[in-house]
Motif scaffolding. Structure first.
Motif, mmCIF file in Angstrom:
data_model
loop_
_atom_site.group_PDB
_atom_site.id
_atom_site.type_symbol
_atom_site.label_atom_id
_atom_site.label_comp_id
_atom_site.label_asym_id
_atom_site.label_seq_id
_atom_site.Cartn_x
_atom_site.Cartn_y
_atom_site.Cartn_z
ATOM 1 N N GLY A 1 4.503 8.772 6.170
ATOM 2 C CA GLY A 1 3.365 7.814 5.576
ATOM 3 C C GLY A 1 3.886 7.146 4.608
ATOM 4 O O GLY A 1 5.411 6.931 4.451
ATOM 5 N N TYR A 2 3.102 6.403 3.734
ATOM 6 C CA TYR A 2 3.731 5.420 3.180
ATOM 7 C C TYR A 2 4.250 5.544 1.781
ATOM 8 O O TYR A 2 5.070 5.182 1.199
ATOM 9 N N SER A 3 3.195 6.410 1.013
ATOM 10 C CA SER A 3 3.543 6.874 -0.653
ATOM 11 C C SER A 3 4.551 7.651 -0.747
ATOM 12 O O SER A 3 5.393 7.177 -1.875
ATOM 13 N N ALA A 4 5.322 8.254 0.173
ATOM 14 C CA ALA A 4 6.586 9.044 -0.042
ATOM 15 C C ALA A 4 7.530 8.145 0.060
ATOM 16 O O ALA A 4 8.678 8.950 -0.476
ATOM 17 N N LEU A 5 7.496 7.215 0.294
ATOM 18 C CA LEU A 5 8.895 6.118 0.785
ATOM 19 C C LEU A 5 9.374 5.435 -0.364
ATOM 20 O O LEU A 5 8.453 5.146 -1.145
ATOM 21 N N GLY A 6 10.567 5.365 -0.597
ATOM 22 C CA GLY A 6 11.139 4.746 -1.666
ATOM 23 C C GLY A 6 12.026 3.340 -0.789
ATOM 24 O O GLY A 6 12.332 3.735 0.215
ATOM 25 N N LYS B 1 7.169 -3.078 -1.985
ATOM 26 C CA LYS B 1 7.002 -2.063 -0.887
ATOM 27 C C LYS B 1 5.634 -2.513 -0.391
ATOM 28 O O LYS B 1 5.560 -2.188 1.061
ATOM 29 N N GLN B 2 4.571 -2.702 -0.989
ATOM 30 C CA GLN B 2 3.309 -3.165 -0.531
ATOM 31 C C GLN B 2 3.540 -4.460 0.387
ATOM 32 O O GLN B 2 2.628 -4.359 1.352
ATOM 33 N N ALA B 3 4.235 -5.477 0.050
ATOM 34 C CA ALA B 3 4.633 -6.542 0.736
ATOM 35 C C ALA B 3 5.233 -6.179 2.254
ATOM 36 O O ALA B 3 4.906 -6.457 3.306
ATOM 37 N N GLU C 1 -4.694 6.550 4.166
ATOM 38 C CA GLU C 1 -3.677 6.766 3.032
ATOM 39 C C GLU C 1 -4.148 5.836 1.941
ATOM 40 O O GLU C 1 -4.131 6.152 0.727
ATOM 41 N N LEU C 2 -4.463 4.597 2.423
ATOM 42 C CA LEU C 2 -4.382 3.353 1.191
ATOM 43 C C LEU C 2 -5.391 2.574 1.197
ATOM 44 O O LEU C 2 -5.706 1.995 0.110
ATOM 45 N N SER C 3 -6.489 2.909 1.749
ATOM 46 C CA SER C 3 -7.678 2.096 1.844
ATOM 47 C C SER C 3 -8.401 2.128 0.518
ATOM 48 O O SER C 3 -9.217 1.240 -0.039
ATOM 49 N N ASN C 4 -8.332 3.114 -0.208
ATOM 50 C CA ASN C 4 -9.024 3.402 -1.510
ATOM 51 C C ASN C 4 -8.095 2.883 -2.748
ATOM 52 O O ASN C 4 -8.342 3.196 -3.917
ATOM 53 N N GLN C 5 -6.878 2.537 -2.400
ATOM 54 C CA GLN C 5 -5.907 2.431 -3.492
ATOM 55 C C GLN C 5 -5.300 0.739 -3.492
ATOM 56 O O GLN C 5 -4.994 0.343 -4.402
ATOM 57 N N THR C 6 -5.190 0.270 -2.307
ATOM 58 C CA THR C 6 -4.765 -0.918 -2.197
ATOM 59 C C THR C 6 -5.525 -2.179 -1.505
ATOM 60 O O THR C 6 -5.810 -1.864 -0.329
ATOM 61 N N GLU C 7 -6.246 -2.930 -2.056
ATOM 62 C CA GLU C 7 -7.241 -3.726 -1.761
ATOM 63 C C GLU C 7 -6.588 -4.933 -0.569
ATOM 64 O O GLU C 7 -6.997 -5.090 0.505
ATOM 65 N N GLU C 8 -5.446 -5.242 -0.672
ATOM 66 C CA GLU C 8 -4.762 -6.055 0.224
ATOM 67 C C GLU C 8 -4.675 -5.389 1.597
ATOM 68 O O GLU C 8 -4.717 -6.026 2.520
ATOM 69 N N ILE C 9 -4.164 -4.298 1.642
ATOM 70 C CA ILE C 9 -3.971 -3.657 2.735
ATOM 71 C C ILE C 9 -5.369 -3.140 3.204
ATOM 72 O O ILE C 9 -5.612 -3.144 4.584
ATOM 73 N N ARG C 10 -6.172 -2.706 2.723
ATOM 74 C CA ARG C 10 -7.585 -2.353 3.126
ATOM 75 C C ARG C 10 -8.083 -3.631 3.839
ATOM 76 O O ARG C 10 -8.671 -3.447 4.907
ATOM 77 N N SER C 11 -8.018 -4.823 3.160
ATOM 78 C CA SER C 11 -8.750 -5.763 3.800
ATOM 79 C C SER C 11 -8.156 -6.420 4.904
ATOM 80 O O SER C 11 -8.621 -6.774 6.088
#
Length: 206
Positions: free
Chosen positions: A23-28, A50-52, A115-125
């Protein structure tokens, strides 16, 4: 330039593998760079965050997947056969992944949507755009099937295509949960029912 491009590709490949596994969130960033075998400073040379990076991984994955979908759905086979070929290829991807890592990884897009659709609008879009593109690719095939009398006359082609994409995602998610790629085998039978395919047309494909 070649070395620079190689470092970026290594980061993308490492990120894609790690996102698939954990998954994405656990990564550094440090872990991504260590897996890629590049200095941490290289990360921020290519990606501002990391989002980019996640957005770049998504885009790269879609380039590859879209090419495969277009090849499978654009052959000279009849439209129903093309849909079945897509389902078979989807199952095979999960099966090969399981053979390599021991687990069914699922769909990168589906995993990140959960994992991310409710957290990151750019990724969701961006994920929404990709799923709409998938729907459009399948809709073109469903339109052809309907025009040729291989699908029922009352079928709403856009909604049918949307349901097929949703079914693919749902079955892949189930395969991931159960670690069982055979969960995708029902895609074909369910698609025939969804498209109201006449019995005589089914026998020519089965």
């Amino acid at each position: 330039m070649g070395r620079t491009s190689d470092a970026r590709n290594k980061i993308l490949d490492a990120a894609a593998t790690l996102i698939e596994q954990r998954g994405y969130s656990a990564l550094g960033v440090a872990e991504i760079c260590a897996t890629a075998g590049v200095p941490k400073g290289s990360f921020y040379y290519f990606f501002e965050s990391k989002q980019a990076l996640a957005r770049a991984v998504i885009d790269e994955h879609w380039v590859t997947q879209r090419r495969q979908w277009e090849q499978l759905l654009g052959t000279e086979h009849d439209p129903l056969r093309r849909l079945r070929d897509l389902f078979v290829a989807t199952e095979e991807i999960q099966r090969v992944g399981q053979q390599k890592s021991g687990v069914v990884a699922g769909c990168l897009f589906g995993n990140l949507a959960l994992e991310l659709s409710n957290q990151t609008e750019e990724i969701r879009s961006r994920l929404q755009e990709i799923f709409e593109e998938q729907i459009t690719l399948i809709e073109q095939v469903v339109v052809e099937a309907k025009d040729r009398g291989l699908a029922g006359p009352s079928v709403d082609v856009r909604e049918a295509a949307r349901s097929i994409v949703a079914q693919i995602e749902g079955r892949v998610l189930l395969a991931k949960l159960l670690n069982d790629p055979t969960q995708l085998e029902m895609l074909w039978r369910n698609c025939l029912d969804l498209l109201q395919v006449p019995v005589e047309a089914r026998t020519t494909i089965d």
